[in-house]
Design a protein around this motif. Structure first.
Motif, PDB file in Angstrom:
ATOM      1  N   ILE A 110       0.851  -0.856  -0.202  1.00  0.00           N
ATOM      2  CA  ILE A 110      -0.050  -0.267   0.110  1.00  0.00           C
ATOM      3  C   ILE A 110       1.080   1.142  -0.236  1.00  0.00           C
ATOM      4  CG2 ILE A 110      -1.865   1.151   1.512  1.00  0.00           C
ATOM      5  CD1 ILE A 110      -2.506  -1.709   2.199  1.00  0.00           C
ATOM      6  N   SER A 113       2.879  -1.546  -5.627  1.00  0.00           N
ATOM      7  CA  SER A 113       2.606  -2.902  -5.752  1.00  0.00           C
ATOM      8  C   SER A 113       3.967  -3.607  -6.134  1.00  0.00           C
ATOM      9  CB  SER A 113       1.789  -3.136  -6.534  1.00  0.00           C
ATOM     10  OG  SER A 113       1.736  -2.836  -8.146  1.00  0.00           O
ATOM     11  N   ARG A 140       6.363   6.961   7.048  1.00  0.00           N
ATOM     12  CA  ARG A 140       6.907   7.010   5.942  1.00  0.00           C
ATOM     13  C   ARG A 140       6.334   7.623   5.590  1.00  0.00           C
ATOM     14  NH1 ARG A 140       8.319   5.470   1.940  1.00  0.00           N
ATOM     15  NH2 ARG A 140      10.340   5.988   1.412  1.00  0.00           N
ATOM     16  N   ALA A 141       4.921   7.035   5.419  1.00  0.00           N
ATOM     17  CA  ALA A 141       4.005   7.669   4.150  1.00  0.00           C
ATOM     18  C   ALA A 141       2.873   8.594   4.609  1.00  0.00           C
ATOM     19  CB  ALA A 141       2.710   6.086   3.704  1.00  0.00           C
ATOM     20  N   SER A 186      -3.768  10.176   2.647  1.00  0.00           N
ATOM     21  CA  SER A 186      -3.029   9.992   1.681  1.00  0.00           C
ATOM     22  C   SER A 186      -2.688   7.858   1.659  1.00  0.00           C
ATOM     23  CB  SER A 186      -1.176  10.176   1.351  1.00  0.00           C
ATOM     24  OG  SER A 186      -0.344   9.438   2.993  1.00  0.00           O
ATOM     25  N   ALA A 187      -2.282   7.501   1.575  1.00  0.00           N
ATOM     26  CA  ALA A 187      -1.783   5.822   1.583  1.00  0.00           C
ATOM     27  C   ALA A 187      -2.211   5.853   3.338  1.00  0.00           C
ATOM     28  CB  ALA A 187      -0.108   5.437   1.021  1.00  0.00           C
ATOM     29  N   ALA A 231      -4.567   6.453   5.051  1.00  0.00           N
ATOM     30  CA  ALA A 231      -5.935   5.996   4.903  1.00  0.00           C
ATOM     31  C   ALA A 231      -6.405   4.655   4.431  1.00  0.00           C
ATOM     32  CB  ALA A 231      -6.940   7.060   4.450  1.00  0.00           C
ATOM     33  N   SER A 232      -5.893   4.563   3.315  1.00  0.00           N
ATOM     34  CA  SER A 232      -5.774   2.801   3.198  1.00  0.00           C
ATOM     35  C   SER A 232      -5.046   2.010   4.550  1.00  0.00           C
ATOM     36  CB  SER A 232      -5.065   2.585   2.001  1.00  0.00           C
ATOM     37  OG  SER A 232      -5.681   3.364   1.101  1.00  0.00           O
ATOM     38  N   GLY A 279     -13.217  -4.309   0.455  1.00  0.00           N
ATOM     39  CA  GLY A 279     -13.053  -4.549  -0.705  1.00  0.00           C
ATOM     40  C   GLY A 279     -13.781  -5.796  -1.011  1.00  0.00           C
TER      41      GLY A 279
END
Lengths: 322, 358
Positions: free
Chosen positions: B129, B133, B192-193, B199-200, B202-203, B214
């Motif tokens: 994420i 990938s 880091r994200a 941004s990432a 949340a995912s 999903g």
């Protein structure tokens, strides 16, 4: 003959009068100066500066970008969280910033720069615990100005893009470059006016601004993001939400049938995110009409480059208007 | 009375109440059907129940009665139904694996994630994420999570070995240690994200907190198959599991090859948990709480505990997922938050009511 001479002289006098008036007006604008100390309101705080700041510490891209466009690039001694931003059309000046940090530097690393002014993009994010807080900076005699559109973070639902104009105006006052700030504001306003004239009669296009997620979908709802969409002739599909971003149910997004996707490729590539949206919402008008746009990073936080993003979005939403 | 004697007594006591067990099983089976129907009927977008039924009839049997909009069919058939069924499968898988792990390591605090499996899945999923990938060779989040969980499982098993033997204590310690190390790396990736606006991160947070949003039809086959095969295999070994719960001596006395049996259980539960966590993230509390509630209801005999746990776990996750979808609609909460928020107080009440003996 006499009449002709008299009328000519009167005409010259008339023109001269208005020329002098215009010059006087222009001179008064160009000479609009800041008298220090000056006190400015920012995100519910008052800050006072005694002289134009000479050593400025900024965060993200928009603080430096604004200063550079006002001719103040050399005053920036450090920039945090540049997040791989290369400066765009200001790359040369951007590369000259002596201290750049991919993320937030440790408190001591920021302190050792000895800035006398901090220009923060995100009032709610730019002062994490491991760095200096606004109170810490203030105690050290360093004024912190926070950009208006991000006051309150995720709850800033009332934020509008034109708050950035207030920021530019305030920065102009703080740095005593009010003529330049006025010109920058005028340029941005004129560009936005062109968009609004072009899209004025068209129906607003409903759109979803997403930055990833496969259920729920991470979506920017309203606040400054929704307003940016409005300025481009669009409308967020969640106008009544009391948060600026969140994870939203796939079924709700499907039911609202967005007419366009605006994609911020934070969590994956634009192509992958678009492919997910097209597969997940095959009957949505946005999918059927192949209307997905890569939103450049410059759309957030609000700044000068946001205007270019608004132009791009407007052209995608209303191609017939341009 | 020692724990082995208590367990035997509990197992024997249940022989007096076969009718209660069957009533409970039938009740939970009906409850699962009701929960599924309710969950498909309710969502962020209001849809008439009869229209939902017509859409399901059309897609299941090809019977077309009346009309509906394509988006309504998509909401029912592509979003809600696979999600509800996935909730049932994952709930059952977590409950069954939790039941088996508590017996295997003879520790009431054991849950499906105690052997580092969720940490392995988490670091792989978070890497995909936050780094993209391509960081893990182009695999999806689900496949990365599954491979991560299996890798962690193998690592834990080898670290727990001493002179070719694996004891419950060493398994737990190795699992906890590996879990902490992997969590540290996961935290680093999340940090880091971190960016304003979500941004990432949340995912990542949705994934870490457990999320069924999903779900797709193609995600159901493998976990359903593994759940079915694993449950049958475990049910066929209910007596050895009872012996294991009673103590190593009892198990050896019954002629069980302890080492081999533990290895088999380890592989089966790891597969169950790995496939569940790969699709739904780390949904907490179900695998810990449901086995205790079930033992409170039907005793410690795994012939009763395993099917009851599967049914109750399925019902619980279907209903909690429904809540996670509607509490703050049109936004969604990660279901793991709801399972813990609701399950925790209930579990504590149950423990107090049962004076700590489940």
């Amino acid at each position: 003959m006499f009449d002709y001479r008299v009328s000519s002289i009167l005409f010259v006098i008339f023109l001269s009068f208005f020329a002098i008036l215009a010059l006087a007006q222009d001179t008064s604008e160009s000479e609009q100066r800041t008298s220090y100390p000056v006190t400015i309101e920012t995100c519910g705080r008052s800050i006072t500066v005694d002289a134009p700041p000479q050593r400025v510490y900024t965060t993200y891209w928009n603080g430096f970008d604004t200063l550079a466009r006002l001719g103040l690039a050399e005053s920036v001694i450090g920039n945090a969280f540049h997040n791989d931003y290369d400066g765009g059309d200001l790359a040369e000046q951007y590369a000259q910033i002596p201290n750049q940090y991919q993320r937030y530097p440790a408190a001591e690393a920021a302190l050792v720069l000895q800035p006398n002014f901090v220009l923060a993009s995100y009032d709610s994010f730019d002062f994490p615990e491991e760095t200096l807080s606004i109170e810490d900076w203030t105690e050290d005699g360093v004024a912190v100005y926070s950009m208006s559109t991000e006051c309150g973070g995720g709850d800033a639902t009332q934020a509008r893009f034109d708050m950035f104009f207030d920021d530019v105006r305030n920065i102009g006052i703080i740095f005593d470059v009010q003529t330049e700030s006025g010109a920058l504001i005028t340029e941005m306003r004129e560009r936005l006016a062109v968009i609004q004239t072009a899209t004025g009669d068209a129906d607003a296009v409903s759109a979803v601004i997403t930055y990833g997620g496969e259920g729920p979908l991470n979506v920017f709802t309203n606040g400054v993001y929704g307003n940016i969409l409005e300025l481009a002739g669009g409308q967020t599909i969640f106008p009544d939400e009391e948060q600026t971003f969140g994870g939203y149910s796939l079924e709700v997004i499907a039911a609202l049938e967005p007419e366009a996707y605006l994609i911020i490729p934070w969590s994956d590539t634009f192509e992958n995110l678009r492919s997910f949206l097209y597969t997940t919402f095959p009957s949505a008008p946005a999918t059927v009409n192949d209307r997905a746009l890569l939103l450049p990073d410059g759309v957030t936080p609000a700044g000068y480059r946001t205007v270019a993003a608004i132009e791009q979005v407007a052209q995608m939403l209303h191609p017939e208007a341009f | 009375m020692n724990s082995a004697t208590r367990s035997s007594a509990a197992i024997n006591s249940q022989k007096r109440w076969p009718s209660f067990f069957w009533l409970l099983t039938v009740g939970l089976g009906l409850g699962l059907v009701v929960a599924i129907v309710l969950s498909v009927s309710v969502g962020a977008v209001p849809l008439p129940f009869e229209k939902i039924l017509r859409i399901i009839l059309h897609n299941t049997f090809g019977i077309t009665l009346g009309e509906w909009r394509p988006v309504e069919e998509q909401i029912v058939w592509e979003f809600r139904l696979p999600r509800v069924l996935l909730a049932a499968i994952v709930g059952a898988a977590l409950s069954v694996s939790g039941t088996v792990l508590q017996a295997m390591v003879r520790n009431p605090l054991a849950d499906p994630y105690i052997l580092g499996i969720s940490s392995g899945a988490s670091i792989a999923a978070v890497a995909v994420i936050t780094l993209g990938s391509m960081a893990l060779g182009g695999v999806s989040v689900s496949i990365a999570a599954f491979l991560g969980s299996l890798s962690a499982m193998v690592l834990v098993y080898f670290l727990a070995q001493q002179r070719g033997r694996v004891t419950p204590t060493r398994l737990i310690l190795a699992g906890v240690a590996v879990g902490y190390v992997l969590q540290a790396f996961t935290s680093y990736l999340v940090l880091r994200a971190a960016q304003p606006g979500g941004s990432a991160v949340a995912s990542v947070l949705y994934w870490l907190a457990g999320n069924l949003g999903g779900a797709k039809w193609q995600y159901l086959g493998t976990p359903a198959l593994i759940l079915a095969v694993a449950s049958i295999w475990l049910l066929a070994r209910a007596r050895p599991l009872n012996a294991l719960l009673a103590g190593d001596e009892s198990a050896v006395g019954l002629g069980i090859n302890l080492e081999r049996f533990r290895q088999e259980l380890f592989v089966v539960t790891s597969l169950l948990v790995g496939v569940a966590v790969a699709i739904s993230g780390a949904i907490g509390f179900v695998g810990l709480m449901i086995p205790h509630i079930v033992r409170f209801l039907v005793g410690a005999d795994h012939r009763r505990v395993l099917p009851t746990a599967a049914l109750l776990g399925a019902v619980y996750l279907v209903l909690t997922d429904l809540l996670s979808r509607v509490i703050i609609a049109p936004s969604e909460l990660p279901v793991g938050i709801v399972t813990a928020a609701l399950g925790g107080p209930f579990f504590l009440w149950l423990l107090r009511r049962g004076r700590g003996e489940t």
